[in-house]
Enzyme design. Structure first.
Site, PDB file in Angstrom:
ATOM      1  N   GLY A 219       0.627  -1.146  -0.032  1.00 27.58           N
ATOM      2  CA  GLY A 219      -0.049  -0.075   0.064  1.00 27.58           C
ATOM      3  C   GLY A 219       0.851   1.293  -0.024  1.00 27.58           C
TER       4      GLY A 219
ATOM      5  CB  ALA B 107       2.590   0.685  10.507  1.00 29.06           C
TER       6      ALA B 107
ATOM      7  CG  LEU C  23     -19.109   5.529  20.743  1.00 27.31           C
ATOM      8  CD1 LEU C  23     -17.843   5.047  20.885  1.00 27.31           C
ATOM      9  CD2 LEU C  23     -19.240   6.937  20.744  1.00 27.31           C
TER      10      LEU C  23
ATOM     11  CE1 TYR D  29      -7.244   4.801  10.192  1.00 25.35           C
ATOM     12  CE2 TYR D  29      -8.794   6.716   9.159  1.00 25.35           C
ATOM     13  CZ  TYR D  29      -7.563   5.689   9.229  1.00 25.35           C
ATOM     14  OH  TYR D  29      -6.864   5.922   8.204  1.00 25.35           O
TER      15      TYR D  29
HETATM   16  P1  NAI Z   1      -2.510  -1.031   4.476  1.00 25.22           P
HETATM   17  O1  NAI Z   1      -3.370  -1.630   5.476  1.00 25.22           O
HETATM   18  O2  NAI Z   1      -2.545  -1.482   3.035  1.00 25.22           O
HETATM   19  O3  NAI Z   1      -0.941  -1.164   4.833  1.00 25.22           O
HETATM   20  C1  NAI Z   1      -0.542  -0.928   6.195  1.00 25.22           C
HETATM   21  C2  NAI Z   1       0.607  -1.753   6.712  1.00 25.22           C
HETATM   22  O4  NAI Z   1       0.768  -1.538   8.020  1.00 25.22           O
HETATM   23  C3  NAI Z   1       0.346  -3.152   6.347  1.00 25.22           C
HETATM   24  O5  NAI Z   1       1.505  -3.650   5.582  1.00 25.22           O
HETATM   25  C4  NAI Z   1       0.250  -3.739   7.857  1.00 25.22           C
HETATM   26  O6  NAI Z   1       0.843  -5.079   7.976  1.00 25.22           O
HETATM   27  C5  NAI Z   1       1.321  -2.850   8.535  1.00 25.22           C
HETATM   28  N1  NAI Z   1       1.013  -2.700   9.993  1.00 25.22           N
HETATM   29  C6  NAI Z   1      -0.230  -2.994  10.656  1.00 25.22           C
HETATM   30  N2  NAI Z   1      -0.062  -2.755  11.983  1.00 25.22           N
HETATM   31  C7  NAI Z   1       1.052  -2.883  12.301  1.00 25.22           C
HETATM   32  C8  NAI Z   1       1.992  -3.081  13.364  1.00 25.22           C
HETATM   33  N3  NAI Z   1       1.389  -3.270  14.643  1.00 25.22           N
HETATM   34  N4  NAI Z   1       3.469  -3.124  13.280  1.00 25.22           N
HETATM   35  C9  NAI Z   1       3.690  -3.087  12.134  1.00 25.22           C
HETATM   36  N5  NAI Z   1       3.310  -2.937  10.758  1.00 25.22           N
HETATM   37  C10 NAI Z   1       1.700  -2.961  10.806  1.00 25.22           C
HETATM   38  O7  NAI Z   1      -2.773   0.566   4.774  1.00 25.22           O
HETATM   39  P2  NAI Z   1      -2.801   1.821   3.615  1.00 25.22           P
HETATM   40  O8  NAI Z   1      -3.995   1.957   3.032  1.00 25.22           O
HETATM   41  O9  NAI Z   1      -1.399   1.693   2.977  1.00 25.22           O
HETATM   42  O10 NAI Z   1      -2.555   3.142   4.918  1.00 25.22           O
HETATM   43  C11 NAI Z   1      -1.255   3.421   5.245  1.00 25.22           C
HETATM   44  C12 NAI Z   1      -1.473   4.614   6.131  1.00 25.22           C
HETATM   45  O11 NAI Z   1      -2.144   5.617   5.521  1.00 25.22           O
HETATM   46  C13 NAI Z   1      -2.251   4.215   7.391  1.00 25.22           C
HETATM   47  O12 NAI Z   1      -1.747   4.715   8.498  1.00 25.22           O
HETATM   48  C14 NAI Z   1      -3.664   4.639   7.096  1.00 25.22           C
HETATM   49  O13 NAI Z   1      -4.100   4.799   8.400  1.00 25.22           O
HETATM   50  C15 NAI Z   1      -3.478   5.848   6.306  1.00 25.22           C
HETATM   51  N6  NAI Z   1      -4.478   6.171   5.456  1.00 25.22           N
HETATM   52  C16 NAI Z   1      -4.990   5.469   4.158  1.00 25.22           C
HETATM   53  C17 NAI Z   1      -5.962   5.937   3.398  1.00 25.22           C
HETATM   54  C18 NAI Z   1      -6.284   5.290   2.311  1.00 25.22           C
HETATM   55  O14 NAI Z   1      -7.203   5.690   1.410  1.00 25.22           O
HETATM   56  N7  NAI Z   1      -5.775   3.975   1.898  1.00 25.22           N
HETATM   57  C19 NAI Z   1      -6.458   7.240   3.825  1.00 25.22           C
HETATM   58  C20 NAI Z   1      -5.981   8.068   4.935  1.00 25.22           C
HETATM   59  C21 NAI Z   1      -5.230   7.606   5.759  1.00 25.22           C
END
Ligand code: NAI
Length: 455
Positions: free
Chosen positions: A218, A289, A297, A361
């Site tokens: 991602g 992450a 809620l 979140y």
């Molecule tokens: P995703 O779920 O595809 O990737 C997140 C990664 O973080 C995964 O590889 C997962 O294994 C890793 N991860 C989760 N918990 C972990 C832990 N305890 N320790 C180590 N690694 C951990 O998410 P995505 O979409 O790439 O999002 C990345 C960031 O961007 C996140 O913080 C998300 O909240 C934020 N975000 C994403 C949006 C979207 O449209 N996709 C919109 C707004 C924010």
């Protein structure tokens, strides 16, 4: 990555005329950064006769841009830099505003409007503050009116800052470039003279060592790729269950992989030990992450609430304490050759506007923004910065799982009428991690195409 079939169709000959005639959204193909590509592909018009207009025009001439003060009514324009840094009453805005308005129809696809003004919070004079705040309003509204992938953003200079400061030029260059393709209706504050312009604009992070959490897929994987492209060595962190994917991305970017759950009490210390052993330094931390565990809620349970708070904010607070206590995370430890440590954290537009089903979140992401604002003083004492990036709708595996109708609506609900790409978030993070953003700290910058939700 999910396909956006509507945008693909709207960019065909038939699609263009059909969407226009039916008054449907017309998402344009956005001009994105590629190393070696020209910064802009046409003249840049600078409006206003202020200190900033002179300083920024000179900077852009140094970048070999075609900088103009006036332009004929038939010529195409790549960008307009409208300088309002000398206004002291709302009545003084009109000359530059009307000139800007007369140029909007001449803007090329993915054109840029960049306003430059002084910080409204920097004055207690009601007329001066009104004038400065008015620039924010006109910038946001201009962003809503932009066409063909164009964006409008602002650079906010603190009162004491000389407009020739590296941070002002750095923000200008980012906003002009394809790196900011999905950033619109936003403001970059530049408060200090810290930072420096890189020797090579294609390798602004040359020699830096960065850690990215959640880098196996991602947005995190996109961040690792862009930091590497910009010259950094990257440490990629993810949970052991994602080990295979993590190794693949690490391999691709010639980085090192560290399997680690960031909620571990000693996560910060383990990252520092890995950085010391494999790279001998640590300059940039990207807290990417994050998890969602959505529930209204009224139906929220302890596990859902606690896990989101633990991963998305508590872990970052704990790791930052470890980083800030370490001599490794400090430019001076590298003989002063570094640029000051950088932390960039992932927030979300949900943390700004709130979102049904996301109390946990949104709490965690609003927490990130608060943490960033409160930690900037500690970074400042090391000439470092900490900022957050708040993505809107981004095309990822997460958003691909949304029901089709919901996804279609969410995609169009912004001024660019399309979802952003992971690379758009990564470009903004790379900018905030770079030496030219050294004057910007404590900020949350949205990468959302001027999302209408919570705008
Ligand atoms: P995703 O779920 O595809 O990737 C997140 C990664 O973080 C995964 O590889 C997962 O294994 C890793 N991860 C989760 N918990 C972990 C832990 N305890 N320790 C180590 N690694 C951990 O998410 P995505 O979409 O790439 O999002 C990345 C960031 O961007 C996140 O913080 C998300 O909240 C934020 N975000 C994403 C949006 C979207 O449209 N996709 C919109 C707004 C924010």
């Amino acid at each position: 990555m999910p396909r956006d079939i509507y945008t693909e169709f709207a960019n065909t000959g038939l699609g263009r005329s059909l969407t226009k005639n039916l008054g449907l959204p017309q998402p344009a193909k956005l001009r994105r950064h590629r190393p070696g590509r020209a910064l802009v592909e046409g003249p840049v018009v600078v409006l206003g006769s202020s200190e900033a207009s002179a300083a920024l025009a000179e900077r852009m001439l140094g970048w070999d841009l075609d900088v103009r003060r006036h332009i004929g009514p038939k010529e195409k324009v790549a960008a307009v830099v409208a300088c309002f840094d000398s206004v002291s009453t709302p009545a003084q805005l009109s000359a530059v505003v009307l000139e800007l308005g007369s140029l909007l129809r001449q803007l090329m696809p993915s054109g840029r409007v960049i306003t430059v003004f002084r910080d409204p919070a920097g004055t207690e004079d009601p007329a001066v503050r009104a004038a400065r705040s008015a620039v924010q309003g006109l910038t946001r509204s201009t962003a809503h009116e932009m066409r063909a992938g164009g964006t409008a953003n602002g650079i906010v200079l603190s009162d004491s800052l000389d407009a020739s400061a590296p941070g002002a030029a750095g923000a200008l260059r980012f906003l002009l470039s394809g790196r900011s393709a999905f950033v619109s209706g936003q403001f970059i504050s530049v408060d200090t003279v810290n930072g420096a312009l890189p020797n090579d604009w294609d390798l602004p992070l040359d020699g830096q060592v960065a850690v990215v959490t959640g880098a196996a897929r991602g947005i995190g994987a996109a961040i690792a790729r862009v930091l590497r492209r910009d010259g950094a060595s990257v440490i990629l962190v993810d949970i052991p269950a994602a080990g295979e994917q993590l190794a693949a991305v690490a391999n691709e970017v010639s980085g090192t992989a560290l399997q680690l759950d960031i909620t571990a009490q000693d996560a910060g210390e383990r990252i520092l030990a890995h950085a010391a052993q494999h790279h001998g330094r640590l300059d940039i931390v990207v807290h990417n992450a994050g998890i969602t565990r959505d529930k209204l809620l009224a139906n929220m349970d302890e596990a859902r609430w606690n896990s989101v708070i633990a991963v998305n904010i508590e872990s970052q607070l704990r790791m930052n304490r470890a980083f800030l206590a370490s001599a490794l995370f400090n430019a001076d430890a590298h003989g002063g050759a570094g640029m000051g440590p950088r932390i960039v954290s992932l927030a979300s537009t949900s943390g700004i506007a709130g979102n049904r089903g996301q109390t946990n979140y949104a709490a965690s992401k609003a927490g990130v923004m608060g943490m960033v604002a409160a930690t900037s003083a500690q970074l400042a004492s090391r000439h470092g910065t900490i900022n957050a990036v708040a993505p809107g709708f981004i095309e990822t595996e997460m958003t691909a799982r949304m029901p089709l109708a919901t996804r279609e609506v969410a995609r169009r609900l912004n001024s660019l009428n399309q979802g952003g790409l992971p690379v758009d978030v990564a470009e903004t993070i790379a900018f905030l991690a770079s030496p030219q953003a050294g004057g910007t700290s404590g900020l949350t910058l949205r990468v959302c195409g001027q999302n209408l939700v919570g705008a």
